[in-house]
Design an enzyme around this catalytic site. Sequence first.
Site, mmCIF file in Angstrom:
data_model
loop_
_atom_site.group_PDB
_atom_site.id
_atom_site.type_symbol
_atom_site.label_atom_id
_atom_site.label_comp_id
_atom_site.label_asym_id
_atom_site.label_seq_id
_atom_site.Cartn_x
_atom_site.Cartn_y
_atom_site.Cartn_z
ATOM 1 N N GLY A 120 -58.447 3.986 -48.031
ATOM 2 C CA GLY A 120 -57.678 5.104 -47.488
ATOM 3 C C GLY A 120 -56.892 5.792 -48.582
ATOM 4 N N PRO A 121 -56.302 6.946 -48.275
ATOM 5 C CA PRO A 121 -55.551 7.712 -49.282
ATOM 6 C C PRO A 121 -54.323 6.939 -49.779
ATOM 7 C CG PRO A 121 -55.751 8.917 -47.196
ATOM 8 C CD PRO A 121 -56.252 7.551 -46.956
ATOM 9 N N PRO A 122 -53.744 7.375 -50.892
ATOM 10 C CA PRO A 122 -52.551 6.670 -51.405
ATOM 11 C C PRO A 122 -51.384 6.748 -50.421
ATOM 12 C CG PRO A 122 -53.423 8.229 -53.026
ATOM 13 C CD PRO A 122 -54.138 8.489 -51.750
ATOM 14 N N GLY A 123 -50.595 5.683 -50.366
ATOM 15 C CA GLY A 123 -49.345 5.714 -49.587
ATOM 16 C C GLY A 123 -49.484 5.446 -48.109
ATOM 17 N N VAL A 124 -50.664 4.933 -47.646
ATOM 18 C CA VAL A 124 -50.789 4.664 -46.204
ATOM 19 C C VAL A 124 -50.473 3.205 -45.874
ATOM 20 C CG1 VAL A 124 -52.414 6.521 -45.685
ATOM 21 C CG2 VAL A 124 -53.298 4.319 -46.398
ATOM 22 N N GLY A 125 -50.164 2.397 -46.904
ATOM 23 C CA GLY A 125 -49.709 1.028 -46.653
ATOM 24 C C GLY A 125 -50.791 -0.028 -46.780
ATOM 25 N N THR A 127 -51.611 -1.992 -49.468
ATOM 26 C CA THR A 127 -51.116 -3.211 -50.132
ATOM 27 C C THR A 127 -50.172 -3.978 -49.205
ATOM 28 O OG1 THR A 127 -51.293 -2.066 -52.232
ATOM 29 C CG2 THR A 127 -49.991 -4.064 -52.216
ATOM 30 N N SER A 529 -69.741 20.687 -45.221
ATOM 31 C CA SER A 529 -69.315 20.804 -43.826
ATOM 32 C C SER A 529 -68.816 22.202 -43.430
ATOM 33 C CB SER A 529 -68.232 19.763 -43.512
ATOM 34 O OG SER A 529 -67.082 20.010 -44.269
ATOM 35 N N LYS A 572 -59.632 15.825 -39.932
ATOM 36 C CA LYS A 572 -59.861 17.207 -39.505
ATOM 37 C C LYS A 572 -59.192 17.486 -38.153
ATOM 38 C CE LYS A 572 -63.973 17.843 -42.291
ATOM 39 N NZ LYS A 572 -65.420 18.005 -42.373
#
Length: 628
Positions: A120-125, A127, A529, A572
């Site tokens: 997932g993207p950085p900063g979503v928790g 770790t 897309s 999206k």
Amino acid sequence: ELGLETDDKTALSEKFRERIEAKKDKCPPHVLQVIEEELTKLQLLEASSSEFNVTRNYLDWLTVLPWGNYSNENFDVHHAQQILDEDHYGLSDVKERILEFIAVGKLRGTSQGKIICLSGPPGVGKTSIGRSIARALNRQFYRFSVGGLADVAEIKGHRRTYVGAMPGKMVQCLKSVGTANPLVLIDEIDKLGRGHSGDPASALLELLDPEQNINFLDHYLDVPIDLSKVLFVCTANVIDTIPNPLLDRMEIISIAGYITDEKMHIARDYLEKNTREACGIKPEQVEVTDAALLALIENYCREAGVRNLQKQIEKIYRKIALQLVRQGVSNEPALEAVIVTPSVEPTDGGSATIVKDEKLNDPAVKDPEEAKEPSLKETLVTEPALSTDTLSTPEGNKDTDGVKEEAADKAVKKVLIDSSNLDDFVGKPVFHAERIYEQTPVGVVMGLAWTSMGGSTLYIETTKVEEGEGKGALVMTGQLGDVMKESAQIAHTVSRAILRDKEPDNKFFADSKLHLHVPAGATPKDGPSAGCTMITSMLSLAMGKPARKDLAMTGEVTLTGRILPIGGVKEKAIAARRSSIKTIIFPAANKRDFDELADNVKEGLEVHFVDTYSEIYKLAFQNETETS
């Protein structure tokens, strides 16, 4: 002459024998054999020889490892659910997957054989989810990052012949945690480097493959270690860069990011509370309104994760801390005195303050306590005395607060942060409204895009440059990648075929030079897309009809007008909600992806799933004419 060397060697051997004695029952026979051989070898070596040190270090590592020492696991699903809910808001699908994993472990009695990869993207928790799983299972936690790792020896260890040789990360992990079944978090597995001395991704295969890691061989130890009880959790931002053989051994759990509603809860329940404590500010000294948080999320922190949101909240609280300290220390006339009248009844808070006051033994602070006696008419406590004597300690801060509360009007005012004064704390908004048009004009259609920051809406604009017999051509701008340029060419061909079918006499495409542009020209864009959006934009221009308002679409298109599935459905859908779009068109093959989304993402959206472009044509143009 005194036999000190032999004593020294004997003491060393005794130390190693004592260490291994405790683990003798659990230690594998082949390891015991190697230890015995090395101990015999140690007795024969001279203490001054280099080989002596090598053997001593080797024995040190062999005897210190937790052979067969396992921690008791906790397979209580309710306990795990409680811990995951405590540490993370939302992410219900991820939590469910982890609870399934724990439930299987409970039935089997062991939780081996699976490698979870959180992407997932950085900063979503990602770790911190790994940390929570370790806490839920009652396992030791060890984290190491392989971002940019180019040396195989970091994973597999060095040969003992080298000077300064060391075992690999996995053996170091077992030594530091002291159990043979920790949870090992391998961070940034998508950013593995590749050095001149081999390929670490291939070395990780032996470490992660449940079939192979029963006998993991470290170059330094040179005895097989059983890692089958270790639970591996990997994290990655994108899974495209993970080598296929490695990806094949992992189970991917994707974390798409948070919608505005979830970010509000996270900011309120986790980030704001932690930041306030870290800055030493009391809850009653500051109030951040919901409107301010919403504005912060919408205009400053639109990315999928919450790390940037945390930074902005920290920025606000740092400024408040400075403001409070300045108010306390400065000699402003408005803050000259705090009047405590006998009419104020001591509340629970007041009595708590008195206890703290007595602890402080500070005459300047004891005044309010005496003021509560009916014999005294009123007592003045000067603000500078309070600030210098009490603000320096946490208790002092509480005391000042207690006095301020009792003299509500005259005390330093509570700092209120609303959407009106938010930019004084965090500067001008970074993002602006994504909707440029209320009603999209002819030739302009809104599409939905996936970005590494989450999802966003983008407009596809087409306009006529010149007209003339046989002038039909297409110019493209907006820093488009190769795939997107090809999509535009396909869209041009398909829209000509559709127009010929719908309006045979319309020679628009044959005689017009078109210019297709995707705004935000500085941002590189690529991906297939936007195909159906481009066709709709060109047809809108050719027929002179605006597309239906409040409509956004996404889908790859083929030359025959088929709509193929796309990725990033959740991102999206979130982007459409953020732009107040009510109607979305998705490829029919993505219906399952959409159905799996949380209810709070789907709520209020009217979604159409289509297989061919003719269905989009009806939705985009004919509905509009019927309603008007």
